[in-house]
Design an enzyme around this catalytic site. Structure first.
Site, PDB file in Angstrom:
ATOM      1  N   CYS A 104      -0.623   4.993  13.518  1.00  0.00           N
ATOM      2  CA  CYS A 104       0.691   5.350  14.015  1.00  0.00           C
ATOM      3  C   CYS A 104       0.564   6.507  15.016  1.00  0.00           C
ATOM      4  O   CYS A 104      -0.116   7.491  14.754  1.00  0.00           O
ATOM      5  CB  CYS A 104       1.561   5.724  12.826  1.00  0.00           C
ATOM      6  SG  CYS A 104       2.493   7.225  12.976  1.00  0.00           S
ATOM      7  N   GLU A 105       1.181   6.334  16.176  1.00  0.00           N
ATOM      8  CA  GLU A 105       1.000   7.345  17.221  1.00  0.00           C
ATOM      9  C   GLU A 105       1.826   8.606  16.963  1.00  0.00           C
ATOM     10  O   GLU A 105       1.612   9.618  17.607  1.00  0.00           O
ATOM     11  CB  GLU A 105       1.337   6.767  18.600  1.00  0.00           C
ATOM     12  CG  GLU A 105       2.793   6.478  18.839  1.00  0.00           C
ATOM     13  CD  GLU A 105       3.030   5.859  20.210  1.00  0.00           C
ATOM     14  OE1 GLU A 105       2.058   5.433  20.871  1.00  0.00           O
ATOM     15  OE2 GLU A 105       4.199   5.797  20.624  1.00  0.00           O
ATOM     16  N   HIS A 106       2.751   8.548  16.024  1.00  0.00           N
ATOM     17  CA  HIS A 106       3.560   9.735  15.747  1.00  0.00           C
ATOM     18  C   HIS A 106       2.878  10.694  14.790  1.00  0.00           C
ATOM     19  O   HIS A 106       3.098  11.892  14.851  1.00  0.00           O
ATOM     20  CB  HIS A 106       4.921   9.324  15.165  1.00  0.00           C
ATOM     21  CG  HIS A 106       5.693   8.445  16.086  1.00  0.00           C
ATOM     22  ND1 HIS A 106       6.332   7.293  15.682  1.00  0.00           N
ATOM     23  CD2 HIS A 106       5.889   8.527  17.425  1.00  0.00           C
ATOM     24  CE1 HIS A 106       6.910   6.718  16.715  1.00  0.00           C
ATOM     25  NE2 HIS A 106       6.650   7.437  17.788  1.00  0.00           N
ATOM     26  N   HIS A 107       2.060  10.173  13.882  1.00  0.00           N
ATOM     27  CA  HIS A 107       1.415  11.023  12.877  1.00  0.00           C
ATOM     28  C   HIS A 107      -0.103  10.880  12.863  1.00  0.00           C
ATOM     29  O   HIS A 107      -0.774  11.585  12.119  1.00  0.00           O
ATOM     30  CB  HIS A 107       1.956  10.692  11.477  1.00  0.00           C
ATOM     31  CG  HIS A 107       3.445  10.811  11.358  1.00  0.00           C
ATOM     32  ND1 HIS A 107       4.290   9.732  11.532  1.00  0.00           N
ATOM     33  CD2 HIS A 107       4.230  11.877  11.129  1.00  0.00           C
ATOM     34  CE1 HIS A 107       5.540  10.136  11.389  1.00  0.00           C
ATOM     35  NE2 HIS A 107       5.538  11.425  11.154  1.00  0.00           N
ATOM     36  N   GLN A 145       4.307  -0.151  15.437  1.00  0.00           N
ATOM     37  CA  GLN A 145       4.201  -1.564  15.060  1.00  0.00           C
ATOM     38  C   GLN A 145       5.015  -2.475  15.984  1.00  0.00           C
ATOM     39  O   GLN A 145       4.605  -3.598  16.287  1.00  0.00           O
ATOM     40  CB  GLN A 145       4.647  -1.731  13.597  1.00  0.00           C
ATOM     41  CG  GLN A 145       4.377  -3.127  13.052  1.00  0.00           C
ATOM     42  CD  GLN A 145       4.759  -3.265  11.594  1.00  0.00           C
ATOM     43  OE1 GLN A 145       4.596  -2.312  10.811  1.00  0.00           O
ATOM     44  NE2 GLN A 145       5.264  -4.419  11.206  1.00  0.00           N
ATOM     45  N   HIS A 173       2.837   1.692   6.088  1.00  0.00           N
ATOM     46  CA  HIS A 173       2.562   2.856   6.931  1.00  0.00           C
ATOM     47  C   HIS A 173       2.264   4.059   6.054  1.00  0.00           C
ATOM     48  O   HIS A 173       3.103   4.469   5.249  1.00  0.00           O
ATOM     49  CB  HIS A 173       3.776   3.144   7.826  1.00  0.00           C
ATOM     50  CG  HIS A 173       3.988   2.100   8.875  1.00  0.00           C
ATOM     51  ND1 HIS A 173       3.844   2.359  10.218  1.00  0.00           N
ATOM     52  CD2 HIS A 173       4.298   0.786   8.783  1.00  0.00           C
ATOM     53  CE1 HIS A 173       4.075   1.254  10.907  1.00  0.00           C
ATOM     54  NE2 HIS A 173       4.356   0.291  10.059  1.00  0.00           N
ATOM     55  N   CYS A 175       2.189   7.030   6.915  1.00  0.00           N
ATOM     56  CA  CYS A 175       3.082   8.162   7.190  1.00  0.00           C
ATOM     57  C   CYS A 175       4.365   8.041   6.370  1.00  0.00           C
ATOM     58  O   CYS A 175       5.053   9.032   6.141  1.00  0.00           O
ATOM     59  CB  CYS A 175       3.369   8.293   8.681  1.00  0.00           C
ATOM     60  SG  CYS A 175       4.197   6.889   9.438  1.00  0.00           S
TER      61      CYS A 175
HETATM   62 ZN   LIG Z   1       4.062   7.622  11.564  1.00  0.00          ZN
END
Ligand SMILES: [Zn+2]
Length: 215
Positions: A104-107, A145, A173, A175
Site C-alpha cells: 500500500c502506497e499510503h503506509h 488496490q 490490507h 494497514c
Molecule cells: Zn494503507
C-alpha cells in the site's frame, strides 16, 4: 554464454521473464542508500542499530524493499507480447486464484490476496503463465488496490485487444488489520471490466466461474 539483458537495477530480465529464478541481484548503490536511512529509522524508534540482531537489518530491509518493488522494472505489455499467438478460440479464458502481493502506497505495508482474470480472445491468445506475470508487474510496486485493478485491465486490453477483459481482486490490507481500525478479517474487493464483460450475462458467467470450486 548468451548475452544477458540487464536493466538498471541489475536484475537479469531474461531469467526473470522465465519466472523460475529468484532475483538475488541488487543495485548496490540503492541498497546502501536505503540501508543508511534505515539505521536512522532504527535509532529514531529507540533501538540500537548496532546490537547483534539488528546489525544487518538495514541491508536486509533495503534488499527486501527492492524485491517488493521490482515490478517497476517489468513492462507488462512486453510480457504479453512475448507470448501472443494467433488463434480462433473465442470463448472466455479464465485464470483464477492468482496470488497477489503488493504494498500500500499510503503506509508502505503489505496487502495481499488473489486476482481472478478473464479475457475473451479476438484473434489472439496469450501464454497462460503471462497473466500472473502481468499481475506481478503492477503489484510489485507501491500501489492502491483500485489502481492495480485498472492497470492490469488496461494492460491486457491495450496489448491483446480482446473482446473484453475482467479483473477481480480480493485483498487483505495490513494497514487495516495491524493498525487503524484493526479489522483483521476484512477483505477489499475491486473489479474492472471492458467490452463484453460490461454485458450482464457475460459478467455473471465470469463471476460464477471464479466462485465455483472444482470439487
Ligand atoms: Zn494503507
Amino acid at each position: 554464454m548468451k548475452n544477458k539483458e540487464m536493466n538498471n537495477n541489475n536484475i537479469d530480465l531474461n531469467e526473470e521473464l522465465d519466472g523460475y529464478v529468484k532475483i538475488d541481484q541488487y543495485n548496490k548503490v540503492h541498497v546502501e542508500r536505503i540501508a543508511d536511512h534505515y539505521v536512522d529509522i532504527l535509532e529514531a524508534l529507540g533501538e540500537d542499530p548496532k546490537r547483534e540482531g539488528l546489525i544487518k537489518t538495514p541491508e536486509r530491509v533495503a534488499k527486501a524493499l527492492q524485491y517488493l518493488t521490482h515490478g517497476y522494472d517489468i513492462d507488462g505489455a512486453e510480457v504479453l507480447r512475448s507470448a501472443m499467438f494467433e488463434e480462433e478460440y473465442s470463448q472466455m479464458v479464465v485464470v483464477k486464484d492468482i496470488e497477489v502481493y503488493s504494498m500500500c502506497e499510503h503506509h508502505m505495508l503489505p496487502f495481499f490476496g488473489k486476482a481472478h482474470i478473464a479475457y475473451i480472445p479476438n484473434g489472439h491468445i496469450v501464454g497462460l503463465s503471462k497473466i500472473p506475470r502481468v499481475v506481478d508487474a503492477f503489484a510489485r510496486r507501491l500501489q492502491v488496490q483500485e489502481r492495480l485493478t485498472n492497470e492490469i485491465r488496461d494492460c491486457i486490453q491495450d496489448t491483446l485487444k480482446p473482446a473484453g477483459v475482467a479483473v477481480v481482486i480480493e485483498c487483505k490490507h495490513m494497514c487495516m488489520a495491524m493498525r487503524g481500525v484493526q479489522k483483521q478479517n476484512s477483505v477489499t474487493t475491486t473489479s474492472a471490466f471492458t467490452g463484453a464483460f460490461q454485458n450482464d450475462v457475460t459478467r455473471s458467467e465470469f463471476l460464477r466461474l471464479i466462485t465455483a470450486s472444482l470439487d
